[in-house]
Motif scaffolding. Structure first.
Motif, PDB file in Angstrom:
ATOM      1  N   VAL A 259       0.860  -1.180   0.000  1.00 59.00           N
ATOM      2  CA  VAL A 259       0.000   0.000   0.000  1.00 59.00           C
ATOM      3  C   VAL A 259       0.895   1.229   0.000  1.00 59.00           C
ATOM      4  CG1 VAL A 259      -1.931   1.162   1.119  1.00 59.00           C
ATOM      5  CG2 VAL A 259      -1.709  -1.317   1.279  1.00 59.00           C
ATOM      6  N   SER A 260       0.554   2.215  -0.843  1.00 54.39           N
ATOM      7  CA  SER A 260       1.452   3.347  -1.047  1.00 54.39           C
ATOM      8  C   SER A 260       1.444   4.311   0.131  1.00 54.39           C
ATOM      9  CB  SER A 260       1.068   4.106  -2.316  1.00 54.39           C
ATOM     10  OG  SER A 260      -0.031   4.963  -2.081  1.00 54.39           O
ATOM     11  N   ASP A 261       2.530   5.047   0.265  1.00 54.28           N
ATOM     12  CA  ASP A 261       2.595   6.071   1.300  1.00 54.28           C
ATOM     13  C   ASP A 261       1.582   7.176   1.036  1.00 54.28           C
ATOM     14  OD1 ASP A 261       3.977   6.978  -0.971  1.00 54.28           O
ATOM     15  OD2 ASP A 261       5.499   8.053   0.188  1.00 54.28           O
ATOM     16  N   VAL A 262       1.278   7.435  -0.237  1.00 55.04           N
ATOM     17  CA  VAL A 262       0.287   8.460  -0.565  1.00 55.04           C
ATOM     18  C   VAL A 262      -1.055   8.099   0.040  1.00 55.04           C
ATOM     19  CG1 VAL A 262      -0.920   9.632  -2.451  1.00 55.04           C
ATOM     20  CG2 VAL A 262       1.496   9.018  -2.713  1.00 55.04           C
ATOM     21  N   PHE A 263      -1.489   6.866  -0.171  1.00 55.99           N
ATOM     22  CA  PHE A 263      -2.797   6.428   0.310  1.00 55.99           C
ATOM     23  C   PHE A 263      -2.810   6.302   1.831  1.00 55.99           C
ATOM     24  CE2 PHE A 263      -6.277   3.304   0.900  1.00 55.99           C
ATOM     25  CZ  PHE A 263      -7.281   3.970   0.214  1.00 55.99           C
ATOM     26  N   VAL A 264      -1.811   5.652   2.385  1.00 57.43           N
ATOM     27  CA  VAL A 264      -1.773   5.445   3.833  1.00 57.43           C
ATOM     28  C   VAL A 264      -1.737   6.779   4.564  1.00 57.43           C
ATOM     29  CG1 VAL A 264      -0.348   4.592   5.745  1.00 57.43           C
ATOM     30  CG2 VAL A 264      -0.756   3.150   3.741  1.00 57.43           C
ATOM     31  N   ASN A 265      -0.902   7.703   4.106  1.00 54.53           N
ATOM     32  CA  ASN A 265      -0.771   8.985   4.803  1.00 54.53           C
ATOM     33  C   ASN A 265      -2.073   9.775   4.789  1.00 54.53           C
ATOM     34  OD1 ASN A 265       1.885   8.331   5.296  1.00 54.53           O
ATOM     35  ND2 ASN A 265       2.716   9.654   3.695  1.00 54.53           N
ATOM     36  N   GLU A 266      -2.807   9.691   3.685  1.00 54.95           N
ATOM     37  CA  GLU A 266      -4.083  10.400   3.619  1.00 54.95           C
ATOM     38  C   GLU A 266      -5.082   9.820   4.604  1.00 54.95           C
ATOM     39  OE1 GLU A 266      -5.117  13.123   2.122  1.00 54.95           O
ATOM     40  OE2 GLU A 266      -3.143  13.473   1.217  1.00 54.95           O
ATOM     41  N   LEU A 267      -5.133   8.495   4.710  1.00 58.61           N
ATOM     42  CA  LEU A 267      -6.112   7.881   5.609  1.00 58.61           C
ATOM     43  C   LEU A 267      -5.684   7.963   7.079  1.00 58.61           C
ATOM     44  CD1 LEU A 267      -7.129   6.911   2.817  1.00 58.61           C
ATOM     45  CD2 LEU A 267      -7.962   4.878   3.968  1.00 58.61           C
ATOM     46  N   VAL A 268      -4.386   7.991   7.333  1.00 61.40           N
ATOM     47  CA  VAL A 268      -3.922   8.227   8.715  1.00 61.40           C
ATOM     48  C   VAL A 268      -4.335   9.627   9.133  1.00 61.40           C
ATOM     49  CG1 VAL A 268      -1.882   8.597  10.149  1.00 61.40           C
ATOM     50  CG2 VAL A 268      -2.042   6.560   8.708  1.00 61.40           C
ATOM     51  N   GLY A 269      -4.174  10.588   8.230  1.00 58.01           N
ATOM     52  CA  GLY A 269      -4.659  11.941   8.442  1.00 58.01           C
ATOM     53  C   GLY A 269      -4.234  12.544   9.750  1.00 58.01           C
ATOM     54  N   SER A 270      -5.206  13.047  10.508  1.00 58.57           N
ATOM     55  CA  SER A 270      -4.913  13.686  11.791  1.00 58.57           C
ATOM     56  C   SER A 270      -4.731  12.673  12.917  1.00 58.57           C
ATOM     57  CB  SER A 270      -6.039  14.661  12.162  1.00 58.57           C
ATOM     58  OG  SER A 270      -7.274  13.955  12.306  1.00 58.57           O
ATOM     59  N   GLY A 271      -4.880  11.389  12.584  1.00 60.66           N
ATOM     60  CA  GLY A 271      -4.674  10.340  13.578  1.00 60.66           C
ATOM     61  C   GLY A 271      -3.216   9.961  13.672  1.00 60.66           C
ATOM     62  N   SER A 272      -2.968   8.697  13.900  1.00 64.07           N
ATOM     63  CA  SER A 272      -1.605   8.199  14.019  1.00 64.07           C
ATOM     64  C   SER A 272      -1.485   6.891  13.253  1.00 64.07           C
ATOM     65  CB  SER A 272      -1.241   7.975  15.486  1.00 64.07           C
ATOM     66  OG  SER A 272      -1.988   6.889  16.011  1.00 64.07           O
ATOM     67  N   PRO A 273      -0.254   6.420  12.990  1.00 64.60           N
ATOM     68  CA  PRO A 273      -0.080   5.142  12.286  1.00 64.60           C
ATOM     69  C   PRO A 273      -0.708   3.952  12.999  1.00 64.60           C
ATOM     70  CG  PRO A 273       1.957   6.398  12.232  1.00 64.60           C
ATOM     71  CD  PRO A 273       1.032   7.124  13.173  1.00 64.60           C
ATOM     72  N   SER A 274      -0.976   4.079  14.287  1.00 66.71           N
ATOM     73  CA  SER A 274      -1.632   2.987  15.019  1.00 66.71           C
ATOM     74  C   SER A 274      -3.121   3.247  15.222  1.00 66.71           C
ATOM     75  CB  SER A 274      -0.959   2.786  16.380  1.00 66.71           C
ATOM     76  OG  SER A 274      -1.014   3.984  17.149  1.00 66.71           O
ATOM     77  N   ALA A 371     -18.335   5.742  10.740  1.00 64.43           N
ATOM     78  CA  ALA A 371     -18.565   6.642   9.611  1.00 64.43           C
ATOM     79  C   ALA A 371     -19.067   7.993  10.099  1.00 64.43           C
ATOM     80  CB  ALA A 371     -19.563   6.016   8.636  1.00 64.43           C
ATOM     81  N   ASP A 372     -19.985   7.992  11.064  1.00 64.64           N
ATOM     82  CA  ASP A 372     -20.523   9.248  11.597  1.00 64.64           C
ATOM     83  C   ASP A 372     -19.420  10.094  12.211  1.00 64.64           C
ATOM     84  OD1 ASP A 372     -23.065   8.510  10.822  1.00 64.64           O
ATOM     85  OD2 ASP A 372     -23.660   7.788  12.817  1.00 64.64           O
ATOM     86  N   ALA A 373     -18.525   9.441  12.962  1.00 66.09           N
ATOM     87  CA  ALA A 373     -17.421  10.178  13.591  1.00 66.09           C
ATOM     88  C   ALA A 373     -16.504  10.785  12.535  1.00 66.09           C
ATOM     89  CB  ALA A 373     -16.640   9.245  14.517  1.00 66.09           C
ATOM     90  N   TYR A 374     -16.263  10.034  11.480  1.00 65.22           N
ATOM     91  CA  TYR A 374     -15.404  10.537  10.398  1.00 65.22           C
ATOM     92  C   TYR A 374     -16.076  11.701   9.676  1.00 65.22           C
ATOM     93  CZ  TYR A 374     -12.817  10.630   5.995  1.00 65.22           C
ATOM     94  OH  TYR A 374     -12.087  11.044   4.915  1.00 65.22           O
ATOM     95  N   ILE A 375     -17.369  11.567   9.387  1.00 65.20           N
ATOM     96  CA  ILE A 375     -18.097  12.624   8.680  1.00 65.20           C
ATOM     97  C   ILE A 375     -18.118  13.904   9.509  1.00 65.20           C
ATOM     98  CG2 ILE A 375     -20.386  13.309   7.836  1.00 65.20           C
ATOM     99  CD1 ILE A 375     -20.800  10.303   7.114  1.00 65.20           C
ATOM    100  N   ALA A 376     -18.203  13.764  10.833  1.00 66.56           N
ATOM    101  CA  ALA A 376     -18.205  14.939  11.699  1.00 66.56           C
ATOM    102  C   ALA A 376     -16.929  15.757  11.538  1.00 66.56           C
ATOM    103  CB  ALA A 376     -18.377  14.507  13.160  1.00 66.56           C
ATOM    104  N   MET A 377     -15.835  15.078  11.190  1.00 62.20           N
ATOM    105  CA  MET A 377     -14.554  15.778  10.984  1.00 62.20           C
ATOM    106  C   MET A 377     -14.310  16.126   9.524  1.00 62.20           C
ATOM    107  SD  MET A 377     -11.897  13.787  13.538  1.00 62.20           S
ATOM    108  CE  MET A 377     -12.100  12.201  12.719  1.00 62.20           C
ATOM    109  N   ASN A 378     -15.088  15.526   8.636  1.00 61.70           N
ATOM    110  CA  ASN A 378     -14.852  15.688   7.202  1.00 61.70           C
ATOM    111  C   ASN A 378     -16.170  15.933   6.487  1.00 61.70           C
ATOM    112  OD1 ASN A 378     -11.795  14.756   6.827  1.00 61.70           O
ATOM    113  ND2 ASN A 378     -12.769  13.355   8.275  1.00 61.70           N
TER     114      ASN A 378
END
Length: 468
Positions: A259-274, A371-378
């Motif tokens: 999995v590419s760093d481009v994709f992983v980094n976007e989905l990690v976003g404001s969170g963390s690698p864990s 999904a609701d929690a994610y939508i609240a931030m996005n």
């Protein structure tokens, strides 16, 4: 000695007489094997053509174009090494469908075959642009078919699709040889309408008036839940199993797709690698073996230390029966959200955007609460929100994701991706198309040259009509 000569002469004369006097005798089926029919059945032809769907969905390269994946040790594919792509296999499958239509007297069989033909041909034109279409597959009657413009191809495909949908008989015969939808004509009708909606939105930049018309013709007739997602049904059998499992396990045993760093980094976003911001990552990839966290492999580079990086989810690469998706409910909802933004419908773009994200979360094994929690931030802020979220939702849908990424870029609100700095095959950026086969010019020179003059150089970065 003389008597032997007379006997031999009599024997040869008898044989000669037999052959000359029997030259008009009908020997019937004396040389025909009753267990091997000489006329292929409609079912066998459709079954063979359906195998092309797996080849289309399971392709590796488009998943690299849109930077879902990175290569392991060998990075040439992510640097666009392959310039020329052969169309022969695909035309062979279209030829099987045409033969099936000729031998069948079942309207539902013909309708299903025509819908499959449109699906495959649409995939072809989004890869190459101009192609033989109206004059294709005529054999010796036309050995040098003209290349139709992409606009002509699209108009023809809509006509074929509308004709197929109109001939469907809900109470009629099942579709023989159909292992994708189990012969269920209602599924073929829903698939055809969903295909029509996707194709209509594909015209949002090139011909929005026709796109709006066709979109609304399909609206209300497409899939309306994840339970109705369209996918290729693989088996726990080496002859028809998930091609990604074949790459990672028997018979290939390669660990070359990360999995590419481009994709992983976007989905990690404001969170963390864990603890990534986007929980869909848990369903799409596995944490890296060495760190136990999500780590994307640098895109366009050689990544030989594969245990340092996240692989595609083991639910796909370790499973013979893992499905690959053709169209999903999430994609349909994002299409409807964008159509609402464009003013094609009276639906609400923000509501559909949120429903699409929820459908995508659930498709990848996450909950509606997540999904609701994610939508609240996005939350929805306009078409750019759709451009990004659709890129995420189309993860692992290869050619479909690449087609939509190019269209959204042409519309001005696609998610921006950056090509590697060291490209091959004279590419100048992420490919806009694939070049014709290396023999195309020599086998059909005049038509090939006419296509190049009309469309542009036979190169990876010539922009095709749909996405100009």
């Amino acid at each position: 000695m003389k008597m032997n000569f007379i006997k031999l002469s009599f024997f040869f004369a008898s044989v000669l007489l037999c052959f000359t006097s029997c030259e008009k005798v009908d020997f019937g089926g004396i040389n025909e094997n009753p267990n091997e029919p000489t006329q292929p059945s409609a079912g066998s032809l459709l079954a063979n053509a359906e195998g092309a769907v797996s080849a289309y969905l399971g392709a590796t390269t488009p998943n690299l174009y849109v930077q879902y994946l990175s290569n392991g040790q060998y990075d040439e594919e992510s640097r666009y090494q392959t310039l020329n792509w052969d169309t022969d296999y695909w035309y062979g499958m279209l030829n099987d469908i045409d033969r099936m239509i000729q031998v069948s007297d079942n309207p539902n069989q013909i309708a299903a075959g025509t819908i499959l033909r449109v699906y495959l041909m649409e995939g072809m034109t989004t890869r190459w642009g101009m192609l033989p279409y109206s004059e294709a597959l005529q054999g010796l009657d036309n050995q040098f078919p003209a290349y139709d413009s992409q606009e002509e191809i699209y108009n023809g495909l809509f006509s074929e699709l509308d004709s197929a949908l109109a001939m469907i008989d809900a109470g009629g015969m099942a579709v023989a040889g159909d292992y994708i939808f189990g012969g269920d004509i209602s599924r073929w009708e829903s698939f055809g309408q969903t295909l029509k909606m996707v194709m209509a939105l594909r015209l949002s930049n090139a011909n929005p008036s026709l796109g709006e018309q066709k979109f609304n013709e399909a609206l209300g007739k497409v899939i309306n839940s994840n339970a109705e997602n369209f996918f290729y049904p693989y088996l726990a059998d080496e002859n028809n199993d998930n091609p990604w499992e074949d790459r990672f396990l028997a018979p290939s045993f390669r660990r070359d797709y990360l999995v590419s760093d481009v994709f992983v980094n976007e989905l990690v976003g404001s969170g963390s690698p864990s603890a990534p911001e986007d929980d869909r990552l848990w369903g799409m990839a596995d944490p890296a073996f060495n760190s136990g966290t999500f780590v994307g492999a640098p895109y366009g580079q050689s990544n030989s230390a594969t245990d340092d990086y996240s692989f595609i989810t083991s639910d796909i690469i370790n499973s013979q029966t893992a499905p690959l998706y053709m169209f999903t409910y999430a994609e349909v909802l994002f299409a409807r959200a964008e159509a609402a933004h464009l003013g094609w419908t009276g639906e609400d773009a923000e509501t559909l955007y949120e429903e699409a994200i929820t459908a995508s979360f659930e498709q990848w094994g996450q909950t509606s609460a997540q999904a609701d929690a994610y939508i609240a931030m996005n939350g929805y802020t306009g078409p750019e929100s759709i451009g990004y979220e659709k890129w995420v939702a189309l993860y692992f849908q290869g050619y479909e994701a690449w087609a939509e990424w190019r269209r959204l870029q042409a519309m001005g609100y696609g998610f921006d991706l950056t090509a590697p700095s060291d490209l091959l095959s004279n590419a100048t950026g992420i490919p806009d198309r694939q070049a014709y086969s290396a023999t195309a010019a020599s086998l059909n020179e005049a038509s090939y040259n006419a296509a190049i003059q009309a469309q542009g150089p036979d190169a990876l970065n010539t922009v095709i009509w749909l996405f100009e």
